[in-house]
Each structure stands twice: as structure tokens, then as C-alpha cells.
Design an enzyme around this catalytic site. Structure first.
Site, short mmCIF file in Angstrom:
data_model
loop_
_atom_site.label_atom_id
_atom_site.label_comp_id
_atom_site.label_asym_id
_atom_site.label_seq_id
_atom_site.Cartn_x
_atom_site.Cartn_y
_atom_site.Cartn_z
N GLY A 96 18.05 35.65 2.70
CA GLY A 96 18.60 37.20 2.28
C GLY A 96 20.09 36.92 1.60
O GLY A 96 20.37 36.52 0.60
N GLY A 97 20.84 36.99 2.72
CA GLY A 97 22.67 36.94 2.43
C GLY A 97 22.81 35.82 1.73
O GLY A 97 23.46 35.78 0.47
N SER A 139 18.82 34.40 8.52
CA SER A 139 20.11 33.95 8.46
C SER A 139 19.91 32.24 8.23
O SER A 139 20.65 31.37 8.59
CB SER A 139 20.96 34.03 9.74
OG SER A 139 21.35 35.32 9.99
N GLY A 173 20.20 38.67 8.69
CA GLY A 173 21.17 39.38 8.33
C GLY A 173 22.55 39.25 9.69
O GLY A 173 23.44 40.10 9.57
N HIS A 207 8.20 43.35 5.25
CA HIS A 207 9.63 43.07 5.81
C HIS A 207 9.83 44.13 6.66
O HIS A 207 9.88 45.21 6.76
CB HIS A 207 10.68 43.09 4.65
CG HIS A 207 11.80 42.30 4.74
ND1 HIS A 207 12.83 42.91 5.58
CD2 HIS A 207 12.37 41.23 4.57
CE1 HIS A 207 13.88 42.26 5.70
NE2 HIS A 207 13.57 41.14 4.96
N GLU A 227 12.69 45.31 7.52
CA GLU A 227 13.38 46.34 7.17
C GLU A 227 12.59 47.56 6.62
O GLU A 227 12.94 48.81 6.39
CB GLU A 227 14.47 46.08 5.97
CG GLU A 227 15.57 45.59 6.77
CD GLU A 227 16.36 44.46 5.85
OE1 GLU A 227 16.40 44.47 4.50
OE2 GLU A 227 16.89 43.39 6.38
N GLU A 235 10.06 36.02 10.56
CA GLU A 235 11.37 36.62 10.43
C GLU A 235 11.48 37.34 11.66
O GLU A 235 11.35 38.62 11.77
CB GLU A 235 11.38 37.42 9.20
CG GLU A 235 11.15 36.69 7.64
CD GLU A 235 12.09 37.44 6.73
OE1 GLU A 235 12.91 36.87 6.13
OE2 GLU A 235 12.19 38.57 6.58
N ASN A 271 15.55 37.08 -1.13
CA ASN A 271 15.43 38.67 -1.18
C ASN A 271 16.65 39.28 -1.26
O ASN A 271 17.49 39.40 -0.25
CB ASN A 271 14.84 38.91 0.35
CG ASN A 271 14.61 40.49 0.47
OD1 ASN A 271 14.84 41.20 -0.35
ND2 ASN A 271 14.60 40.80 1.84
N TRP A 272 16.84 39.83 -2.42
CA TRP A 272 18.41 40.41 -2.75
C TRP A 272 18.45 41.82 -1.99
O TRP A 272 19.40 42.39 -2.00
CB TRP A 272 18.54 40.42 -4.28
CG TRP A 272 18.93 39.12 -4.79
CD1 TRP A 272 18.89 37.96 -4.21
CD2 TRP A 272 18.80 38.84 -6.34
NE1 TRP A 272 19.26 36.99 -5.19
CE2 TRP A 272 19.11 37.57 -6.32
CE3 TRP A 272 18.70 39.55 -7.36
CZ2 TRP A 272 19.21 36.93 -7.61
CZ3 TRP A 272 18.75 38.84 -8.76
CH2 TRP A 272 19.05 37.41 -8.73
N LYS A 273 17.43 42.35 -1.41
CA LYS A 273 17.63 43.47 -0.86
C LYS A 273 17.98 44.63 -1.82
O LYS A 273 18.00 44.66 -3.02
CB LYS A 273 18.23 43.45 0.46
CG LYS A 273 17.84 42.47 1.50
CD LYS A 273 18.17 42.38 2.50
CE LYS A 273 17.86 41.39 3.50
NZ LYS A 273 18.18 41.43 4.89
C1 PEP Z 1 15.68 38.66 5.04
O1 PEP Z 1 16.28 39.56 4.33
O2 PEP Z 1 14.54 38.57 4.83
C2 PEP Z 1 16.50 37.58 5.67
C3 PEP Z 1 16.11 36.71 6.06
O3 PEP Z 1 18.00 37.94 5.35
P1 PEP Z 1 19.23 36.79 5.82
O4 PEP Z 1 19.06 35.55 5.44
O5 PEP Z 1 20.40 37.64 5.27
O6 PEP Z 1 19.21 37.04 7.54
#
Ligand code: PEP
Length: 267
Positions: free
Chosen positions: A249-250, A228, A188, A95, A97, A182, A9-11
Site C-alpha cells: 500500500g503506502g 507495511s 497502513g 481486501h 478494507e 494481509e 495497491n494505491w487505494k
Molecule cells: C494494502 O493496502 O494492502 C497494504 C498492505 O497497505 P500498507 O502496505 O500500507 O500496509
């Protein structure tokens, strides 16, 4: 056997050129990873170019969100048919966010992190129906904030979010969708949910699916962990019986770290 799905997930990151360069870098790193599904979820503007760059490879492309109407006076939105038109096979729904109360940050997270875009459980449910109706594979995210966890409400939150998301969904459709556990406090933040606990909560979600659709559906449905997930903790998380992949994500923003997570799923 459930095929693990590793989704990036590049957001709100990467231009079209950066997305295409990423695909070209990732391709050789994951060319031999049979038995793992790979998905990239770029920003809307980069979807079509990413899908074109990934054509003929084992890399699939998904949207990060959608609206439930196909077309019309809905400024700023994108629909399931338009995601398909751009080459998507999947879409992330609910998600953290995108959930919550618009503009009201979670008290336990810095800045405007956490649930920020106002999607309710009802909106998540409508989006899920739209995705299923058009043949997109939905990845439905559920998870608790730190406050909810500290209050002992983790299981109730994920059970309620799962039930609300799946309202009106038929058993045959439910087996094909993907759920993602999640924990909001782990997204993040660099703070991963410990693997035994992540597996336990994924198990709670699986039992909830079983209560709704029966044992066969519970065993068929894929449940990812997200929060994470990184190369150094991926093997531990992905080795757990109830965890069928990761929403990343990251660590999905760099081809080499994303490829390491994919390879951890294969091992
Ligand atoms: C996400 O955006 O769904 C996520 C899990 O981000 P991260 O891996 O950066 O915590």
C-alpha cells in the site's frame, strides 16, 4: 519456481496525471527486472490511462475491486469486462478494507480503518468466480484483526476465509490465482508482521489450498504478504519460502520505494 508478484495497491490516491507520471518514473527503474511480475492497482478513474502508459513495459495494471455482474442496474459498481476494457489483467478481491460490516470500524484500529465496506465471504467468493470467468487474475486477500490474533484465532481465520473464497473453484483455476496474507493490524500501521510469522501463516494458507486441491496446486499457487511492506523489510519478507511477493500500500505510492521492493524480490 513461483514468480514473485509485487503489486501496488494505491487505494484512494492519485489522479490520472499522477498515475501516468508514476508509470513514467517507474519504467526505467524496473526495466531490467526479469523474473518478477509488477502490478499497479490505481483508482478506477485512472485505470485506462495507467494501462496505456504501461503498454509495452513489464508493468501490469489491476483493479482494486469488482462486482460479479457484468452490467445492469448496479449503481457505482464496476465489472470484470469493464476492468478488461480498461486494460486490466488482475483484480484485488476481499481486501480487508472492503470486508466487514459497513460503517462499523474495527475496535482495535483508529477511525474507520480496518474492514469497512461490508464484503462478506460469500461476496468475495462471487467476485472471485466473476474474475476467473473473465480471465482476470484475482488477488484474494485474507487476514486477521489484532483482536482475532490476540485470541489465538489467526490460523482459523485465514483457513476459513481461504476456504470460503475458493468455494466452487476448480483445481485448474486455483493454481492460477494469487492469495495475499494481509494481517489487518499490519495494514497502513507501520507494524509489519515478523517475517517468520508471515511465512508461517502463508504456509497455513498453502496447506489449506493443498487440502482443497492437492499438493501440486499448493506448490503452484502464489501467496503474497501485505502489511507495511517497505524497502527496509522487503528482502527479509520476500526471501521466505512461502512468500511469493508483496501487496504494497503506502510504499507503492512513491516510484523509488516501490522499485526498491521490486528489486528486493529479484535479488
Ligand atoms: C494494502 O493496502 O494492502 C497494504 C498492505 O497497505 P500498507 O502496505 O500500507 O500496509
Amino acid at each position: 519456481m513461483r514468480t514473485p508478484l509485487i503489486a501496488g495497491n494505491w487505494k484512494l490516491n492519485k489522479t490520472i496525471d499522477e498515475a501516468v507520471a508514476f508509470v513514467n518514473e517507474l519504467k526505467p527503474l524496473v526495466a531490467d527486472t526479469a523474473g518478477v511480475e509488477i502490478l499497479l492497482c490505481p483508482v478506477f478513474t485512472a485505470l485506462a490511462a495507467t494501462a496505456r502508459a504501461a503498454q509495452g513495459t513489464n508493468i501490469q495494471v489491476g483493479g482494486q475491486n469488482l462486482y460479479w455482474k457484468d452490467s445492469g442496474a448496479y449503481t457505482g459498481e464496476v465489472s470484470a469486462p469493464l476492468l478488461l476494457d480498461a486494460g486490466c489483467t488482475h483484480v484485488i478481491i476481499g481486501h480487508s478494507e472492503r470486508r466487514g460490516r459497513f460503517g462499523v470500524p474495527e475496535p482495535d484500529l483508529a477511525g474507520d480503518a480496518g474492514r469497512v465496506f461490508g464484503d462478506t465471504d460469500a461476496a468475495v467468493n462471487r467476485k472471485l468466480h466473476a474474475a476467473l470467468q473473465h480471465g482476470l487474475v484475482p488477488i484474494v486477500c485474507v487476514g486477521e484483526t489484532l483482536g482475532e490474533r490476540n485470541d489465538g484465532n489467526t490460523d482459523t481465520i485465514v483457513q476459513n476465509q481461504t476456504r470460503a473464497a475458493l468455494e466452487g473453484v476448480e483445481a485448474a483455476q486455483a493454481t492460477g490465482l494469487v492469495l495475499a496474507y494481509e494481517p489487518v493490524w499490519a495494514i497502513g500501521t507501520g507494524q509489519t508482521c515478523e517475517s517468520d510469522e508471515a511465512d508461517r501463516v502463508c504456509g497455513v494458507i498453502r496447506v489449506t489450498v493443498g487440502e482443497l486441491y492437492g499438493q501440486a496446486a499448493a506448490e503452484a499457487v502464489r501467496i503474497q504478504y501485505g502489511g507495511s511492506c517497505k524497502p527496509d523489510n522487503a528482502a527479509d519478507l520476500l526471501g521466505r519460502p512461502n512468500i511469493d511477493g508483496a501487496l504494497v500500500g503506502g510504499a507503492s505510492l512513491k516510484a523509488d520505494s516501490f522499485a526498491q521492493i521490486i528489486r528486493a524480490a529479484k535479488a
